[in-house]
Design a protein around this motif. Structure first.
Motif, PDB file in Angstrom:
ATOM      1  N   GLN A  10      -8.262  35.200  92.620  1.00  0.00           N
ATOM      2  CA  GLN A  10      -7.176  34.218  92.530  1.00  0.00           C
ATOM      3  C   GLN A  10      -5.863  34.765  93.100  1.00  0.00           C
ATOM      4  O   GLN A  10      -5.025  33.990  93.580  1.00  0.00           O
ATOM      5  CB  GLN A  10      -6.972  33.802  91.071  1.00  0.00           C
ATOM      6  CG  GLN A  10      -8.003  32.832  90.537  1.00  0.00           C
ATOM      7  CD  GLN A  10      -9.307  33.506  90.142  1.00  0.00           C
ATOM      8  OE1 GLN A  10      -9.365  34.731  90.063  1.00  0.00           O
ATOM      9  NE2 GLN A  10     -10.342  32.723  89.873  1.00  0.00           N
ATOM     10  N   ILE A  11      -5.700  36.080  93.079  1.00  0.00           N
ATOM     11  CA  ILE A  11      -4.455  36.663  93.584  1.00  0.00           C
ATOM     12  C   ILE A  11      -4.275  36.385  95.070  1.00  0.00           C
ATOM     13  O   ILE A  11      -3.163  36.249  95.565  1.00  0.00           O
ATOM     14  CB  ILE A  11      -4.414  38.184  93.299  1.00  0.00           C
ATOM     15  CG1 ILE A  11      -2.993  38.698  93.498  1.00  0.00           C
ATOM     16  CG2 ILE A  11      -5.419  38.942  94.145  1.00  0.00           C
ATOM     17  CD1 ILE A  11      -2.778  40.118  93.019  1.00  0.00           C
ATOM     18  N   HIS A  12      -5.388  36.253  95.810  1.00  0.00           N
ATOM     19  CA  HIS A  12      -5.281  35.945  97.233  1.00  0.00           C
ATOM     20  C   HIS A  12      -4.866  34.496  97.459  1.00  0.00           C
ATOM     21  O   HIS A  12      -4.299  34.170  98.509  1.00  0.00           O
ATOM     22  CB  HIS A  12      -6.612  36.219  97.934  1.00  0.00           C
ATOM     23  CG  HIS A  12      -6.963  37.675  97.973  1.00  0.00           C
ATOM     24  ND1 HIS A  12      -8.227  38.132  98.270  1.00  0.00           N
ATOM     25  CD2 HIS A  12      -6.222  38.779  97.726  1.00  0.00           C
ATOM     26  CE1 HIS A  12      -8.239  39.454  98.224  1.00  0.00           C
ATOM     27  NE2 HIS A  12      -7.039  39.866  97.888  1.00  0.00           N
ATOM     28  N   GLY A  13      -5.169  33.628  96.492  1.00  0.00           N
ATOM     29  CA  GLY A  13      -4.681  32.264  96.569  1.00  0.00           C
ATOM     30  C   GLY A  13      -3.195  32.172  96.268  1.00  0.00           C
ATOM     31  O   GLY A  13      -2.484  31.355  96.856  1.00  0.00           O
ATOM     32  N   LEU A  14      -2.725  33.029  95.361  1.00  0.00           N
ATOM     33  CA  LEU A  14      -1.304  33.045  95.027  1.00  0.00           C
ATOM     34  C   LEU A  14      -0.481  33.676  96.146  1.00  0.00           C
ATOM     35  O   LEU A  14       0.644  33.252  96.418  1.00  0.00           O
ATOM     36  CB  LEU A  14      -1.086  33.836  93.728  1.00  0.00           C
ATOM     37  CG  LEU A  14      -1.685  33.235  92.460  1.00  0.00           C
ATOM     38  CD1 LEU A  14      -1.529  34.220  91.296  1.00  0.00           C
ATOM     39  CD2 LEU A  14      -1.022  31.911  92.120  1.00  0.00           C
ATOM     40  N   PHE A  15      -1.045  34.689  96.798  1.00  0.00           N
ATOM     41  CA  PHE A  15      -0.344  35.398  97.878  1.00  0.00           C
ATOM     42  C   PHE A  15      -1.257  35.453  99.100  1.00  0.00           C
ATOM     43  O   PHE A  15      -1.926  36.461  99.350  1.00  0.00           O
ATOM     44  CB  PHE A  15       0.038  36.820  97.428  1.00  0.00           C
ATOM     45  CG  PHE A  15       0.817  36.857  96.141  1.00  0.00           C
ATOM     46  CD1 PHE A  15       2.162  36.546  96.128  1.00  0.00           C
ATOM     47  CD2 PHE A  15       0.195  37.185  94.940  1.00  0.00           C
ATOM     48  CE1 PHE A  15       2.890  36.578  94.945  1.00  0.00           C
ATOM     49  CE2 PHE A  15       0.907  37.225  93.758  1.00  0.00           C
ATOM     50  CZ  PHE A  15       2.253  36.915  93.749  1.00  0.00           C
TER      51      PHE A  15
END
Length: 233
Positions: free
Chosen positions: A220-225
């Motif tokens: 999910q962190i790649h979706g946020l950043f």
């Protein structure tokens, strides 16, 4: 490969596209190039299967390299809004549906220099005006010791797949928040109360481990950043 589904099946279901896919190792083939390859000249392989396991069976020389996969899906319910849910694949891919680019992670290439790895799951609607979907999946890997497809693609109604994706994300964010709050709570006890080493270590463990909740599995962190460097993350 070719998969067909009966009438009414997708009213309340989605499926994993597991099974025999056509595959072309050591080649990044476009939809136009695959049109000139007959079924008799196509090999088939179990999907998903990572390249390190296939290497042990003699299908691939290494977990590093590139390949193209192909699957044909036939449905008989034209009134359903279909979608695909695509996981992260090791370590970059480009997916075409009916000859049109549909989803991308990173950049596929023939060399390490021309390949950019990236991991972020994608759930996206398909063209509603057809009963047939040809999936052509290009995968390249020069960074990870596994290589290739390690997770299933899902096909079915967009509402169901979107709800599944949202549920996974909500659980990940909930666990992330719980670890952060617990870590801060215990850190407060350590700073303003009992200054025991065990409290400090447990607080640091919670804060550090919280990253795993959004930095692995569905990333999910790649979706946020979206521009975050994958080597850093």
């Amino acid at each position: 490969g070719n998969i067909s589904y009966p009438s009414g099946f997708f009213n309340h279901n989605f499926v994993a596209l597991d099974g025999k896919w056509g595959y072309y190792p050591d080649a990044l083939l476009s939809p136009e190039e695959l049109n000139n390859i007959s079924e008799e000249n196509t090999d088939y392989i179990d999907f998903p299967s990572t390249w390190n396991t296939l290497k042990d069976k003699g299908f691939f020389e290494s977990a590093f390299g590139y390949a193209t996969y192909r699957l044909q899906i036939e449905v008989v319910d034209p009134d359903i809004n279909y979608a695909l849910s695509i996981p992260d694949l090791y370590t970059s891919y480009r997916l075409f549906v009916n000859g049109v680019e549909f989803a991308v992670n990173g950049q596929v290439g023939l060399t390490k220099e021309s390949t950019k790895p990236y991991w972020i799951p994608i759930t996206k609607e398909l063209d509603p005006d057809t009963n047939s979907y040809e999936l052509i999946l290009q995968i390249a890997n020069f960074d990870h010791p596994t290589g290739g497809p390690g997770k299933s693609l899902y096909f079915g109604p967009y509402e169901l797949l979107d709800a599944r994706s949202t549920k996974i994300d909500n659980l990940a964010y909930g666990l992330f928040g719980s670890f952060v709050m617990c870590g801060l709570f215990v850190l407060g006890f350590y700073a303003f109360g009992q200054q025991e080493g065990a409290l400090l270590f447990f607080a640091l463990f919670c804060l550090t481990h919280s990253y795993r909740m959004i930095g692995s599995a569905d990333y999910q962190i790649h979706g946020l950043f979206p521009e975050m460097n994958i080597y850093l993350s």
